[in-house]
Design a protein around this motif. Structure first.
Motif, PDB file in Angstrom:
ATOM      1  N   LEU A 160      73.741 -16.888   3.086  1.00 15.37           N
ATOM      2  CA  LEU A 160      73.984 -17.669   4.186  1.00 15.37           C
ATOM      3  C   LEU A 160      72.410 -17.515   4.987  1.00 15.37           C
ATOM      4  O   LEU A 160      72.267 -17.728   6.023  1.00 15.37           O
ATOM      5  CB  LEU A 160      75.167 -17.950   4.731  1.00 15.37           C
ATOM      6  N   MET A 161      72.907 -16.356   5.172  1.00 16.79           N
ATOM      7  CA  MET A 161      71.154 -15.278   6.538  1.00 16.79           C
ATOM      8  C   MET A 161      70.842 -15.099   5.439  1.00 16.79           C
ATOM      9  O   MET A 161      69.333 -15.178   6.266  1.00 16.79           O
ATOM     10  CB  MET A 161      71.766 -13.631   6.445  1.00 16.79           C
ATOM     11  N   HIS A 166      66.742 -15.021   7.658  1.00 22.40           N
ATOM     12  CA  HIS A 166      67.074 -13.890   8.969  1.00 22.40           C
ATOM     13  C   HIS A 166      66.464 -12.259   7.885  1.00 22.40           C
ATOM     14  O   HIS A 166      67.024 -12.432   6.550  1.00 22.40           O
ATOM     15  CB  HIS A 166      68.438 -13.401   8.855  1.00 22.40           C
ATOM     16  N   THR A 167      65.674 -11.741   7.640  1.00 23.15           N
ATOM     17  CA  THR A 167      65.192 -10.061   7.167  1.00 23.15           C
ATOM     18  C   THR A 167      65.640  -8.712   8.112  1.00 23.15           C
ATOM     19  O   THR A 167      66.199  -7.995   7.250  1.00 23.15           O
ATOM     20  CB  THR A 167      63.653 -10.454   6.808  1.00 23.15           C
ATOM     21  N   THR A 172      69.896 -13.266  16.301  1.00 20.87           N
ATOM     22  CA  THR A 172      70.042 -14.082  17.353  1.00 20.87           C
ATOM     23  C   THR A 172      71.101 -14.530  17.537  1.00 20.87           C
ATOM     24  O   THR A 172      71.639 -15.159  16.379  1.00 20.87           O
ATOM     25  CB  THR A 172      68.485 -13.867  17.759  1.00 20.87           C
ATOM     26  N   HIS A 173      71.110 -15.201  19.047  1.00 18.03           N
ATOM     27  CA  HIS A 173      71.866 -16.935  19.084  1.00 18.03           C
ATOM     28  C   HIS A 173      70.699 -17.534  18.323  1.00 18.03           C
ATOM     29  O   HIS A 173      71.763 -18.944  17.909  1.00 18.03           O
ATOM     30  CB  HIS A 173      71.944 -16.219  20.529  1.00 18.03           C
ATOM     31  N   ARG A 174      70.206 -17.486  18.551  1.00 16.82           N
ATOM     32  CA  ARG A 174      68.872 -18.804  17.743  1.00 16.82           C
ATOM     33  C   ARG A 174      69.787 -18.550  16.483  1.00 16.82           C
ATOM     34  O   ARG A 174      69.445 -19.811  16.229  1.00 16.82           O
ATOM     35  CB  ARG A 174      67.696 -18.253  17.783  1.00 16.82           C
ATOM     36  N   PRO A 262      74.523  -7.707   7.960  1.00 19.99           N
ATOM     37  CA  PRO A 262      74.093  -7.296   6.511  1.00 19.99           C
ATOM     38  C   PRO A 262      74.784  -6.532   5.478  1.00 19.99           C
ATOM     39  O   PRO A 262      73.876  -5.276   5.969  1.00 19.99           O
ATOM     40  CB  PRO A 262      72.646  -8.455   6.214  1.00 19.99           C
ATOM     41  N   GLU A 263      74.780  -6.846   4.276  1.00 22.27           N
ATOM     42  CA  GLU A 263      75.039  -6.299   3.419  1.00 22.27           C
ATOM     43  C   GLU A 263      74.533  -5.277   3.162  1.00 22.27           C
ATOM     44  O   GLU A 263      74.263  -4.173   2.794  1.00 22.27           O
ATOM     45  CB  GLU A 263      76.124  -6.682   2.352  1.00 22.27           C
ATOM     46  N   GLU A 264      73.456  -5.543   2.436  1.00 19.55           N
ATOM     47  CA  GLU A 264      72.006  -5.184   2.233  1.00 19.55           C
ATOM     48  C   GLU A 264      71.178  -3.778   3.039  1.00 19.55           C
ATOM     49  O   GLU A 264      70.796  -2.699   2.503  1.00 19.55           O
ATOM     50  CB  GLU A 264      71.335  -5.538   1.309  1.00 19.55           C
TER      51      GLU A 264
END
Length: 476
Positions: A160-161, A166-167, A172-174, A262-264
């Motif tokens: 999902l991320m 997202h990287t 963020t809230h956005r 995030p895990e990674e």
């Protein structure tokens, strides 16, 4: 396949076709008694046989395999059959009531209503504080076996991320709002959420209602929104027991943490910190913009799997009472006879209590503690919330302290709990001076006489929730 639903659908289409059991049996090459067993949900037919029946009835096989009851009467009959098959009903040693056509719908509705009320009262009776502690202990032991790591949820959060692009940097809230939109939700901030709710999701209109600011106690808005979305992402249904409610709470908290850290990227960050011998919960917290408790808990998710570290983590209130805890490093938590740790008093020599003795509580506190299970190093952060002061502790066994900042602390305590002489018995001189000469007025903890919240969503008043949704729902 659901044998009860299949049986009702078969009877429905057979009746519509004007066929008796014997007539249909002759067409498909079986005796009527075999078809009767299928219609009564007592036998599961092979797929080839279902296809033969569908041809005889001139319908698509999918019509028989549909998971919905064909009509209201069948729906009632299925619910009655299931209610009479529960262990609770069987323990009553009452006769099973069949539902022939001579049994009218009103009678059937009344019987089902009684069964529903019996089930509700059974659940309410089971939802005692003892039952909740047993359920919580079971979940804690399960997570201990899994090293507090849930790979399926990690994978879902990662995908999902990646989907929202997202990287780097803190989520963020956005980012959270974009994810909500992808999942079919709109985030709406209101200042009149009913008491005892952190958020409310309007499934019909795709709206997630959140408070305008963070709720006291560390529940950030990003985390609240992600937890609300998690119920849909993880395919949750309404909890049927308090144990299932607690399990779902654990899963949505895990999902939110896996999105925010995030895990990674979190593992890459932690592995570098370990190589530098500079692991610190406060650094993980600041790097990903989360609360200290979220960072400590997330650290326990990843430490054993990715850093080869066994860890402990707990939260206490200002009086030293354990609120929650996890360990797979052997830290000897105090526990009751059933293995529950919540509500137990922490040893006064442990870091989660000695950290309150400092004048300056803004910085991280480090301590080595000798216990009957060995020596442990712990990092502690204290703070204040709506319900009073609290401490967040996270640590490892002595040998693994070498990877952490704060390992050079000179603070070291010796705990012999559960030995009463450790911290639970007054010094002989004090006891001799005051025993029998003092009478305190004890402060009653609010939870002592409070019943455990019951209902589908424990602690939530359905009427207030429905009135809130009606007030805010878009006009049609």
């Amino acid at each position: 396949m659901d044998r009860l639903v299949l049986g009702k659908r078969l009877r429905h289409f057979r009746t519509e076709a004007g066929l008796t059991l014997e007539q249909l049996g002759n067409q498909v090459g079986v005796v009527a008694s075999q078809l009767s067993l299928i219609e009564n949900g007592k036998r599961e037919p092979k797929l080839t046989f279902i296809q033969a029946i569908a041809r005889a009835l001139d319908i698509d096989p999918g019509e028989l395999l549909n998971t919905e009851a064909p009509d209201r009467r069948s729906e009632l009959e299925i619910e009655l059959e299931r209610a009479q098959s529960t262990p609770g009903y069987e323990q009553l040693n009452l006769p099973r009531i069949k539902s022939p056509r001579s049994l009218n719908d009103d009678t059937l509705e009344s019987l089902i209503g009684l069964h529903r009320e019996l089930a509700r009262r059974t659940r309410a009776a089971a939802t005692t504080s003892e039952e909740a502690r047993r359920a919580n202990t079971s979940i804690r032991m399960k997570m201990q076996e899994l090293d507090n790591y849930l790979p399926d949820i990690e994978q879902i959060a990662t995908e999902l991320m990646q989907r929202i692009g997202h990287t780097v940097g803190a989520v963020t809230h956005r980012d959270v709002a974009i994810l909500a939109e992808i999942l079919g939700f709109t985030l709406i901030f209101v200042d009149d959420l009913p008491q005892n709710t952190r958020s409310i999701t309007d499934l019909e209109n795709g709206r997630i209602y959140l408070p305008p600011t963070s709720i006291p106690g560390g529940h950030g808005l990003r985390s609240l929104a992600l937890q609300a979305m998690a119920h849909r992402v993880l395919g949750h249904s309404e909890p049927r027991s308090y144990a299932q409610f607690l399990e779902q709470r654990l899963q949505i908290n895990y999902f939110a943490a896996a999105c925010l850290l995030p895990e990674e990227r979190a593992v890459e960050y932690l592995q570098q910190a370990k190589r530098d011998r500079n692991l610190a919960i406060e650094d993980l917290r600041d790097a990903f913009g989360v609360t200290h408790e979220a960072a400590a808990h997330r650290f326990t998710n990843l430490a054993t799997r990715h850093l080869d570290l066994r860890v402990h983590h707990y939260r206490t209130d200002g009086a030293g009472t354990l609120v929650r805890g996890y360990e797979n490093d052997g830290l000897p938590f105090p526990m009751d006879e059933g293995g529950a740790i919540e509500g137990e008093l922490l040893c006064a020599k442990w870091g989660g209590r000695t950290a309150f003795n400092r004048q300056n509580r803004t910085s991280e506190f480090y301590q080595f503690t000798d216990t009957p299970n060995g020596t442990f190093w712990t990092s502690v952060q204290t703070g204040d919330a709506e319900l009073g002061p609290f401490a967040i502790a996270c640590g490892v066994r002595f040998d693994d302290a070498r990877w952490f900042r704060g390992r050079d602390t000179h603070v070291r305590k010796r705990s012999t709990c559960p030995d009463e002489s450790c911290c639970r018995s007054a010094a002989p001189a004090l006891r001799e001076r005051w025993e029998g000469k003092a009478w305190p007025s004890a402060r009653m903890h609010q939870h002592v006489l409070s019943p455990l919240p019951t209902g589908t969503f424990p602690g939530v008043d359905d009427t207030s929730m429905y009135e809130f949704l009606s007030k805010h729902a878009p006009e049609v």
